[in-house]
Write an enzyme that holds these catalytic residues in place. Structure first.
Site, PDB file in Angstrom:
ATOM      1  N   SER A 132       0.819  -1.215   0.000  1.00  0.00           N
ATOM      2  CA  SER A 132       0.000   0.000   0.000  1.00  0.00           C
ATOM      3  C   SER A 132       0.854   1.267   0.000  1.00  0.00           C
ATOM      4  O   SER A 132       0.357   2.345  -0.309  1.00  0.00           O
ATOM      5  CB  SER A 132      -0.931   0.020   1.217  1.00  0.00           C
ATOM      6  OG  SER A 132      -1.850  -1.047   1.183  1.00  0.00           O
ATOM      7  N   CYS A 192      -9.408  -1.656   3.704  1.00  0.00           N
ATOM      8  CA  CYS A 192      -8.621  -0.542   3.188  1.00  0.00           C
ATOM      9  C   CYS A 192      -9.056  -0.172   1.762  1.00  0.00           C
ATOM     10  O   CYS A 192     -10.145   0.336   1.560  1.00  0.00           O
ATOM     11  CB  CYS A 192      -7.132  -0.878   3.270  1.00  0.00           C
ATOM     12  SG  CYS A 192      -6.084   0.594   3.283  1.00  0.00           S
ATOM     13  N   PHE A 193      -8.242  -0.449   0.752  1.00  0.00           N
ATOM     14  CA  PHE A 193      -8.635  -0.177  -0.633  1.00  0.00           C
ATOM     15  C   PHE A 193      -9.923  -0.917  -0.965  1.00  0.00           C
ATOM     16  O   PHE A 193     -10.789  -0.412  -1.678  1.00  0.00           O
ATOM     17  CB  PHE A 193      -7.503  -0.615  -1.570  1.00  0.00           C
ATOM     18  CG  PHE A 193      -7.565  -0.010  -2.953  1.00  0.00           C
ATOM     19  CD1 PHE A 193      -7.116   1.272  -3.187  1.00  0.00           C
ATOM     20  CD2 PHE A 193      -8.066  -0.731  -4.020  1.00  0.00           C
ATOM     21  CE1 PHE A 193      -7.159   1.826  -4.462  1.00  0.00           C
ATOM     22  CE2 PHE A 193      -8.113  -0.199  -5.299  1.00  0.00           C
ATOM     23  CZ  PHE A 193      -7.661   1.087  -5.522  1.00  0.00           C
ATOM     24  N   GLY A 237      -4.787   7.038   2.408  1.00  0.00           N
ATOM     25  CA  GLY A 237      -4.804   8.457   2.089  1.00  0.00           C
ATOM     26  C   GLY A 237      -6.103   8.892   1.450  1.00  0.00           C
ATOM     27  O   GLY A 237      -6.307  10.076   1.189  1.00  0.00           O
ATOM     28  N   HIS A 266      -6.442  -2.152   8.837  1.00  0.00           N
ATOM     29  CA  HIS A 266      -5.780  -3.430   8.598  1.00  0.00           C
ATOM     30  C   HIS A 266      -5.954  -4.348   9.799  1.00  0.00           C
ATOM     31  O   HIS A 266      -5.160  -4.304  10.742  1.00  0.00           O
ATOM     32  CB  HIS A 266      -4.290  -3.209   8.335  1.00  0.00           C
ATOM     33  CG  HIS A 266      -3.987  -2.533   7.039  1.00  0.00           C
ATOM     34  ND1 HIS A 266      -2.831  -2.772   6.320  1.00  0.00           N
ATOM     35  CD2 HIS A 266      -4.679  -1.629   6.310  1.00  0.00           C
ATOM     36  CE1 HIS A 266      -2.832  -2.042   5.210  1.00  0.00           C
ATOM     37  NE2 HIS A 266      -3.945  -1.334   5.199  1.00  0.00           N
ATOM     38  N   GLU A 310      -5.336  -7.444  10.157  1.00  0.00           N
ATOM     39  CA  GLU A 310      -4.374  -8.548  10.295  1.00  0.00           C
ATOM     40  C   GLU A 310      -3.277  -8.212  11.297  1.00  0.00           C
ATOM     41  O   GLU A 310      -2.527  -9.093  11.732  1.00  0.00           O
ATOM     42  CB  GLU A 310      -3.779  -8.908   8.934  1.00  0.00           C
ATOM     43  CG  GLU A 310      -2.608  -8.069   8.471  1.00  0.00           C
ATOM     44  CD  GLU A 310      -2.957  -6.624   8.215  1.00  0.00           C
ATOM     45  OE1 GLU A 310      -2.099  -5.752   8.458  1.00  0.00           O
ATOM     46  OE2 GLU A 310      -4.101  -6.354   7.769  1.00  0.00           O
TER      47      GLU A 310
END
Length: 379
Positions: free
Chosen positions: A55, A263-264, A307, A353, A355
């Site tokens: 990332s 995330c993404f 971001g 995240h 994990e």
């Protein structure tokens, strides 16, 4: 490239931001030139996982913790096959690493992989500048290049590509599918779309009896369903989510296959149901971000690297082509959307995240939530 063993102790280096702010220090890692987006990470540990997180592709990471490299580099903690950061900025690097797992120094590893960095600058001042002005393009120049006129260097920085509009997932994703087998009895099969996946993520699923088929970022809907998945996972990754194709995500929602994104992947789910995304001023990066799970009311400390964010209403349920959607998680620092939950379709996502590589383990329950979603669908 000059190696850390070959170069003199004080090779000059200069960091130039696109607004003209300049910091001078010493070369750290490889000697040369690099460009990227300047961002800061507030994690005090876990620098090896940060460096190898896909990332961070095309980003120059500023470490807010003053001492970096104390535990050296080992061969167990990388989250991918290489360092992905475009450049590295530290204040006071460790001269001698000390850890029983250490195999080499961080300086040696950065040099070995050709990562240009800078040390000996006031990273606190740089971080405050980025908080006030926002993430921006930056260049690090070391060796003879550091003696070039600053106006020339600034022009080079301003000629570098911006992060907005950058389509980067295919650059960091696997080119060929691979399988992470379930630990113990296999209970489910998951198709994981690699948009910049970290190595620990499929391992966390495997620990729960999931056989994970990791697929390239450009995998088609037919390729996703060729593995006969009980669920589909959308990974983290770099770049602007507005550039991503939504065909697979929308196809999974239409088939009502359990879907989990991080995330993404959270941003793609948000776009797929009709929300927009936007670029944060300076983003969230680190392992100490407080988030509230609105479904339970609990607050968890989480690992972030984003971001961009989803533009969704915080306090109302939204009707979408796939049913009702609500914001499930919110950042307590700035009220940024940190998670989505579909109420009529088996899908949810978070912006951080879970994990925990590196980071706290507060959010590990989300993998269990994914398992329960697949159990419910199977029943």
């Amino acid at each position: 490239m000059t190696t850390s063993a070959q170069r003199p102790a004080r090779v000059p280096a200069v960091l130039v931001l696109e607004d003209g702010r300049t910091f001078r220090g010493r070369a750290y890692g490889a000697v040369g030139t690099t460009f990227g987006e300047a961002v800061f990470s507030t994690g005090m540990t876990g620098y090896q996982e940060t460096l190898t997180d896909p990332s961070y592709h095309r980003q120059v990471v500023v470490m807010t913790a003053p001492h970096v490299g104390n535990t050296g580099v080992n061969d167990e903690d990388p989250e991918s096959s290489r360092i992905w950061v475009a450049g590295y900025v530290v204040r006071d690097p460790a001269r001698v690493p000390s850890n029983w797992r250490s195999r080499r120094s961080l300086d040696e590893e950065l040099t070995r992989q050709g990562v240009v960095g800078i040390s000996g600058i006031d990273t606190r001042a740089l971080t405050r500048h980025l908080r006030e002005r926002g993430a921006m393009r930056v260049g690090i120049f070391s060796g003879d290049k550091a003696r070039t006129d600053e106006a020339v260097l600034l022009a080079e920085v301003r000629g570098a590509p911006e992060m907005t509009g950058a389509d980067l997932s295919a650059e960091v994703a696997t080119k060929e599918p691979y399988v992470v087998p379930a630990v113990g009895e296999k209970k489910f099969t998951v198709a994981a779309l690699d948009l910049g996946i970290k190595g620990m993520t499929p391992r966390r699923m495997a620990e729960r009896g999931i056989e994970v088929h990791v697929l390239p970022a450009d995998a088609s809907l037919e390729e996703v369903y060729a593995v006969n998945p009980d669920g589909v996972f959308l990974s983290n990754g770099p770049g602007d989510p507005a550039t991503a194709d939504l065909t697979v995500v929308q196809g999974v929602l239409e088939r009502r296959t359990p879907l989990f994104g991080i995330c993404f992947g959270n941003q793609l789910l948000g776009r797929a149901v009709g929300f927009g995304t936007y670029k944060l001023k300076y983003g969230h990066r680190g392992i100490n971000q407080p988030v509230q799970d609105r479904t339970t009311g609990k607050v968890e400390v989480t690992a972030h690297n984003h971001g961009f964010a989803v533009d969704a209403p915080l306090d109302q349920v939204t009707d979408t082509p796939y049913g009702r959607v609500e914001v499930s998680h919110v950042c307590l620092n700035d009220n940024v959307v940190e998670g989505l939950r579909l109420l009529d379709t088996p899908a949810f996502s978070v912006q951080y995240h879970p994990e925990a590589a590196a980071g706290p383990h507060d959010a590990a329950y989300l993998f269990d939530r994914f398992v329960k979603l697949m159990e419910g669908q199977r029943a």
